[in-house]
Design a protein around this motif. Structure first.
Motif, PDB file in Angstrom:
ATOM      1  N   HIS A  82      -2.656 -17.230  10.452  1.00  0.00           N
ATOM      2  CA  HIS A  82      -2.902 -16.099  11.214  1.00  0.00           C
ATOM      3  C   HIS A  82      -3.086 -16.242  12.532  1.00  0.00           C
ATOM      4  O   HIS A  82      -2.252 -15.385  13.407  1.00  0.00           O
ATOM      5  CB  HIS A  82      -3.864 -15.036  10.419  1.00  0.00           C
ATOM      6  N   ALA A  87       1.421 -12.057  17.028  1.00  0.00           N
ATOM      7  CA  ALA A  87       0.644 -10.833  17.204  1.00  0.00           C
ATOM      8  C   ALA A  87      -0.925 -11.655  17.894  1.00  0.00           C
ATOM      9  O   ALA A  87      -1.624 -10.774  18.248  1.00  0.00           O
ATOM     10  CB  ALA A  87       0.507 -10.176  16.019  1.00  0.00           C
ATOM     11  N   ASP A  90       0.570 -16.763  19.011  1.00  0.00           N
ATOM     12  CA  ASP A  90       2.082 -17.058  18.938  1.00  0.00           C
ATOM     13  C   ASP A  90       2.392 -18.362  19.479  1.00  0.00           C
ATOM     14  O   ASP A  90       2.924 -18.873  20.394  1.00  0.00           O
ATOM     15  CB  ASP A  90       2.658 -16.041  20.189  1.00  0.00           C
ATOM     16  N   GLU A 106       7.294 -14.271   9.533  1.00  0.00           N
ATOM     17  CA  GLU A 106       6.143 -13.607   9.813  1.00  0.00           C
ATOM     18  C   GLU A 106       5.431 -13.092   8.414  1.00  0.00           C
ATOM     19  O   GLU A 106       4.259 -12.922   8.291  1.00  0.00           O
ATOM     20  CB  GLU A 106       6.269 -12.799  10.879  1.00  0.00           C
TER      21      GLU A 106
END
Length: 293
Positions: A82, A87, A90, A106
């Protein structure tokens, strides 16, 4: 002794992780492949090593610690999947390989992270300890993973990005005590709980783990400046580029190195107060302070 022991523990946790993860040929194959890509891609396995080191110091057999080692590493790997998303940080490179959202996409990366987190708690729920110890371990990992731990620290990190001079050293230490330190401390605590360590020993282990978590981040910040992508296995220089709050940015490089030495002394003193064999924990402390990736 520690290096041979660490090699055996790494082999244990790699086999246990492979066993815990869904088979790649089972449906949904893309999700399962992404989960495996995010976990079985190398890495130092520092958190499982800490769980094994703490637990065996208090007499637990490594087989009694596999569930704790797997669970904490699965949470760590989910957080990396994550963190690397567009978001968040990156990033395109992790452990020398394409990150999960680059290798897949994603949406699959988000689902893979979610599934890895769920799998971590399932692993602990089936640990061989008595029910009371299993519940205590579940509560420990949940606390370290959520808003009071890793997720909270990541939120603070996002808020501080682009404002390196605004957070202050106390705020930076709190940020990393949550973002990085909470899961490292949980790794030590899970091993101690699994082995039935007494309360006084757990307090000493907390001192060790708190210093280790901060040392890990100070070294990480230094490596972002001094390292290169080939050695690190991830993109170097991103902290400066994003104007992130780091220890070198706030203290300077030499003062950050001095801080590492202070934290090393704290870890040594904490372990000296334990009436058990702490060679493995001491060796892991040295690895954190001296690592180059």
């Amino acid at each position: 002794m520690p290096e041979a022991t660490f090699a055996a523990w790494r082999a244990r946790v790699e086999a246990a992780l492979d066993h815990a993860l869904p088979a790649p040929h089972d449906s949904p194959q893309r999700l399962h492949a992404a989960m495996r890509h995010g976990v079985l891609n190398g890495g130092k396995r520092m958190r499982p090593m800490l769980a094994y080191a703490a637990g065996t110091a208090f007499g637990a057999d490594p087989a009694q610690l596999d569930a704790a080692a797997v669970a904490v590493e699965l949470v760590h790997c989910y957080s990396l999947v994550h963190d690397d998303l567009p978001a968040m940080d990156d990033d395109a490179l992790r452990r020398g390989q394409p990150t999960v959202h680059v290798a897949f996409d994603e949406a699959t990366a988000i689902l893979a992270g979610d599934a890895l987190q769920a799998l971590a708690f399932a692993a602990l729920a089936h640990a061989p300890q008595p029910a009371g110890s299993r519940v205590a371990m579940l509560a420990e990992l949940a606390h370290a993973s959520g808003a009071a731990g890793m997720c909270g620290g990541q939120a603070l990190d996002i808020d501080a990005t682009g404002k390196a001079g605004a957070i202050g050293i106390d705020g930076l230490q709190r940020l990393h005590a949550l973002k990085t330190g909470a899961l490292l401390r949980a790794s030590v605590r899970l091993g101690a709980i699994a082995a039935g360590a007494d309360e006084a020993s757990r307090i000493a282990l907390d001192r060790y783990a708190d210093a280790l978590g901060l040392a890990f981040q100070v070294r990480d910040d230094l490596l972002d400046i001094e390292g290169d992508a080939a050695t690190l296995g991830k993109t170097a220089g991103k902290d400066v580029a994003q104007d992130k709050a780091t220890f070198p940015a706030l203290l300077g490089i030499e003062a950050s190195r001095a801080r590492l030495a202070e934290l090393s002394a704290v870890m040594h003193d904490a372990l000296a107060g334990l009436a058990v064999e702490t060679a493995a924990l001491a060796a892991l402390a040295r690895k954190v302070v001296e690592r180059d990736n």
